[in-house]
Scaffold this motif. Structure first.
Motif, PDB file in Angstrom:
ATOM      1  N   LEU A 467       0.825  -1.220   0.000  1.00  0.00           N
ATOM      2  CA  LEU A 467       0.000   0.000   0.000  1.00  0.00           C
ATOM      3  C   LEU A 467       0.855   1.264   0.000  1.00  0.00           C
ATOM      4  N   ALA A 468       2.027   1.224   0.646  1.00  0.00           N
ATOM      5  CA  ALA A 468       2.939   2.376   0.582  1.00  0.00           C
ATOM      6  C   ALA A 468       3.387   2.608  -0.856  1.00  0.00           C
ATOM      7  N   MET A 469       3.668   1.530  -1.584  1.00  0.00           N
ATOM      8  CA  MET A 469       4.019   1.642  -3.001  1.00  0.00           C
ATOM      9  C   MET A 469       2.856   2.224  -3.798  1.00  0.00           C
ATOM     10  N   CYS A 470       1.619   1.776  -3.515  1.00  0.00           N
ATOM     11  CA  CYS A 470       0.446   2.295  -4.231  1.00  0.00           C
ATOM     12  C   CYS A 470       0.297   3.801  -3.997  1.00  0.00           C
ATOM     13  N   ARG A 471       0.457   4.235  -2.747  1.00  0.00           N
ATOM     14  CA  ARG A 471       0.314   5.662  -2.470  1.00  0.00           C
ATOM     15  C   ARG A 471       1.371   6.477  -3.206  1.00  0.00           C
ATOM     16  N   LYS A 472       2.602   6.002  -3.236  1.00  0.00           N
ATOM     17  CA  LYS A 472       3.655   6.753  -3.918  1.00  0.00           C
ATOM     18  C   LYS A 472       3.386   6.839  -5.414  1.00  0.00           C
ATOM     19  N   ILE A 473       2.875   5.759  -5.997  1.00  0.00           N
ATOM     20  CA  ILE A 473       2.586   5.758  -7.437  1.00  0.00           C
ATOM     21  C   ILE A 473       1.416   6.697  -7.745  1.00  0.00           C
ATOM     22  N   ILE A 474       0.351   6.633  -6.940  1.00  0.00           N
ATOM     23  CA  ILE A 474      -0.820   7.479  -7.200  1.00  0.00           C
ATOM     24  C   ILE A 474      -0.466   8.953  -7.024  1.00  0.00           C
ATOM     25  N   GLU A 475       0.266   9.291  -5.972  1.00  0.00           N
ATOM     26  CA  GLU A 475       0.667  10.690  -5.779  1.00  0.00           C
ATOM     27  C   GLU A 475       1.605  11.144  -6.882  1.00  0.00           C
ATOM     28  N   PHE A 476       2.455  10.263  -7.394  1.00  0.00           N
ATOM     29  CA  PHE A 476       3.318  10.592  -8.525  1.00  0.00           C
ATOM     30  C   PHE A 476       2.501  10.939  -9.753  1.00  0.00           C
ATOM     31  N   HIS A 477       1.307  10.363  -9.880  1.00  0.00           N
ATOM     32  CA  HIS A 477       0.425  10.643 -11.017  1.00  0.00           C
ATOM     33  C   HIS A 477      -0.582  11.749 -10.727  1.00  0.00           C
ATOM     34  N   GLY A 478      -0.422  12.454  -9.620  1.00  0.00           N
ATOM     35  CA  GLY A 478      -1.279  13.600  -9.328  1.00  0.00           C
ATOM     36  C   GLY A 478      -2.571  13.252  -8.636  1.00  0.00           C
ATOM     37  N   GLY A 479      -2.665  12.095  -7.985  1.00  0.00           N
ATOM     38  CA  GLY A 479      -3.889  11.695  -7.316  1.00  0.00           C
ATOM     39  C   GLY A 479      -3.686  11.480  -5.835  1.00  0.00           C
ATOM     40  N   THR A 480      -4.722  10.979  -5.191  1.00  0.00           N
ATOM     41  CA  THR A 480      -4.667  10.626  -3.779  1.00  0.00           C
ATOM     42  C   THR A 480      -5.292   9.252  -3.587  1.00  0.00           C
ATOM     43  N   ILE A 481      -4.944   8.594  -2.464  1.00  0.00           N
ATOM     44  CA  ILE A 481      -5.462   7.256  -2.182  1.00  0.00           C
ATOM     45  C   ILE A 481      -5.803   7.180  -0.706  1.00  0.00           C
ATOM     46  N   TRP A 482      -6.885   6.482  -0.376  1.00  0.00           N
ATOM     47  CA  TRP A 482      -7.305   6.367   1.009  1.00  0.00           C
ATOM     48  C   TRP A 482      -8.182   5.119   1.188  1.00  0.00           C
ATOM     49  N   ILE A 483      -8.397   4.754   2.471  1.00  0.00           N
ATOM     50  CA  ILE A 483      -9.291   3.663   2.828  1.00  0.00           C
ATOM     51  C   ILE A 483     -10.666   4.243   3.098  1.00  0.00           C
TER      52      ILE A 483
END
Length: 506
Positions: A467-483
């Motif tokens: 999930l840490a990898m997912c957050r870094k990838i999504i933020e790199f693409h200009g988005g956000t991620i949450w539960i």
């Protein structure tokens, strides 16, 4: 003070406020002077017009009427004397009344024409003499039936009346001529005053425009040119201006701001160089971690396994268990190093960004997990997803991690994973929902921290980096991620990615 820096404006330099107050005061004084001059010219014109039209003109007309009345009197007396008929005496009687009325109008002009009084007295004496010497005696004699007097009788007295009347008329004509000249002079003076006033106002306006252009517009234009040159990227260009105090002060502030920007830019460039050096060191660390560090780990794991095979049966159970711990630790260390390297590479070694169909990316992630899906008898449902912009391998990795978590952290029932997307203004919001064991709300943020695990390593495999990898990838693409903590039946992970088209109202 840096080279080219504008000095603070001195107190001797006039400010725009002082210029404005001075110009306003000058303009007010000029307007007051113009109003007084024009008012005086108008008053002079009014006086000349009133004197000519209200005094001299009526006096001239009344004198003419007075002369007509006197002639009527003389004609009436003569006709009555010759005919002896009473009706011929009517012009005389009417003329006496008209003469008195006309004389009163002429006498009223003596307030403006003082000499009129003396001339009227002389005319009155001549009229009284003619009436006393000739008119009244002739009328009385004719009524008594006496023979008429000679025609020449009374001629000298009436000539005196004509002479006095002619003198009065001549003087009034002179006054009328002088009044007309005065009226023309006043009108010309008014026109000249208006022209001079308008010319002075125009001159003041032109001078004001010239001073404003020279003192304000041009310095501001030069300041704007300097600012544009600096804004275009020439940060070494000094901002030097002259003019009123406010413009010079503004130029000084802009120059000070430029100095601060240059200083901040230099610090940013130094930080950039430090960051580049740090990245280079990180690259070197990644190389060492991927080669030099893993090589000893591989040797430890290999020799431990070789030791286990060669001395199998010769060592006690505890020794075999210890060897197993060493092999497992070395292998897990290799996995952690590889995961850490993968995490550090996100956003640094970027591939080509392009538009991709998110449905195809999710399907590829599903194919990568075919073995795990088959083993768990899992069901993965992918709704139609939009196109997104980014790196296909990284975005595929996000879907793969989230689908894999839904399969790994399953409950008693066969796992099901559903992927959907909804439009939310300028973004697409993706949802990955499973029916697994779920995540407590108090741990909703903790699960995105690298190497953070909510369960023991023996319960579920993995290093806690997904999930840490997912957050870094999504933020790199200009988005956000949450539960999504509002979802209770399992886990729902939501993340956003920018939409490709312009947002539309829904």
């Amino acid at each position: 003070m840096s080279q080219g820096q504008v000095p603070r404006p001195s107190a001797s330099r006039w400010s725009l406020r002082r210029w404005w107050l001075g110009a306003s005061l000058l303009l007010v004084l000029l307007l007051l002077g113009s109003m007084i001059s024009v008012g005086w010219a108008i008053a002079d014109l009014t006086r000349a017009r009133t004197r000519l039209l209200d005094t001299i003109g009526p006096a001239v007309v009344s004198v003419q009427q007075l002369g007509t009345a006197l002639v009527n009197q003389e004609t009436g007396v003569r006709g009555y004397t010759l005919s002896g008929r009473a009706e011929f005496l009517t012009p005389y009687q009417t003329g006496v009344a008209d003469a008195a009325k006309a004389r009163g109008t002429v006498a009223a002009s003596s307030a403006e024409l003082p000499w009129v009084g003396a001339d009227l007295e002389q005319l009155d004496r001549a009229i009284d003499a003619w009436r006393t010497v000739y008119a009244e005696p002739v009328i009385a004699a004719t009524r008594a039936g006496a023979p008429p007097l000679a025609v020449e009788a009374g001629k000298a007295e009436f000539d005196a009346v004509r002479s006095a009347l002619s003198t009065l008329q001549s003087k009034l004509e002179d006054e009328r001529t002088a009044g007309r000249a005065a009226l023309n002079t006043a009108a010309s003076r008014l026109a000249t005053t208006c022209v001079i006033t308008l010319g002075a106002l125009l001159l003041v306006v032109l001078i004001g425009v010239g001073l404003m252009t020279t003192s304000v517009v041009r310095p501001l234009s030069r300041l704007a040119n300097h600012v544009r040159q600096v804004a275009a990227g020439d940060f070494d260009h000094p901002v030097v201006v002259s003019g009123p105090r406010e413009v010079v002060s503004l130029g000084h502030d802009v120059e000070s701001m430029r100095d601060r920007v240059v200083a901040e830019l230099e610090r940013a460039q130094a930080a950039g160089r430090d960051l580049a050096r740090s990245n280079a060191e990180l690259e070197q660390f990644a190389y060492v971690a991927s080669h030099d560090l893993q090589e000893p780990l591989r040797k430890v794991a290999s020799f431990c396994q070789l030791l286990e095979r060669r001395y199998k049966g010769q060592l006690d159970e505890k020794a075999g268990q210890y060897i197993g711990f060493a092999v497992d630790g070395a292998l897990r260390m290799q996995v952690l190093i590889n995961d850490l390297l993968a995490f550090s590479r996100v956003g640094r070694h970027t591939g080509k960004h392009a538009d991709h169909d998110a449905t195809a990316l999710a399907e590829q992630a599903t194919r990568n997990l075919t073995e795990a899906i088959t083993a768990a008898d899992a069901t993965v449902t992918i709704d139609p997803l939009p196109a997104v912009h980014g790196e296909a391998p990284l975005l595929t990795s996000v879907f793969q991690n989230l689908i894999g978590n839904g399969i790994k952290f399953r409950g008693t029932e066969p796992p099901t994973v559903t992927i959907t997307a909804d439009r939310d203004g300028p973004n697409w919001t993706f949802s990955v929902t499973d029916n697994g064991i779920g995540i407590e709300p108090q741990f909703a943020d903790r699960v995105f921290v690298i190497f953070q695990r909510l369960h023991a390593k023996d319960s579920y495999p993995g290093t806690g980096i997904g999930l840490a990898m997912c957050r870094k990838i999504i933020e790199f693409h200009g988005g956000t991620i949450w539960i999504d903590t509002t979802h209770s039946a399992g886990t729902r992970v939501r993340f956003t990615l920018p939409a490709l088209d312009t947002p539309t109202d829904t």
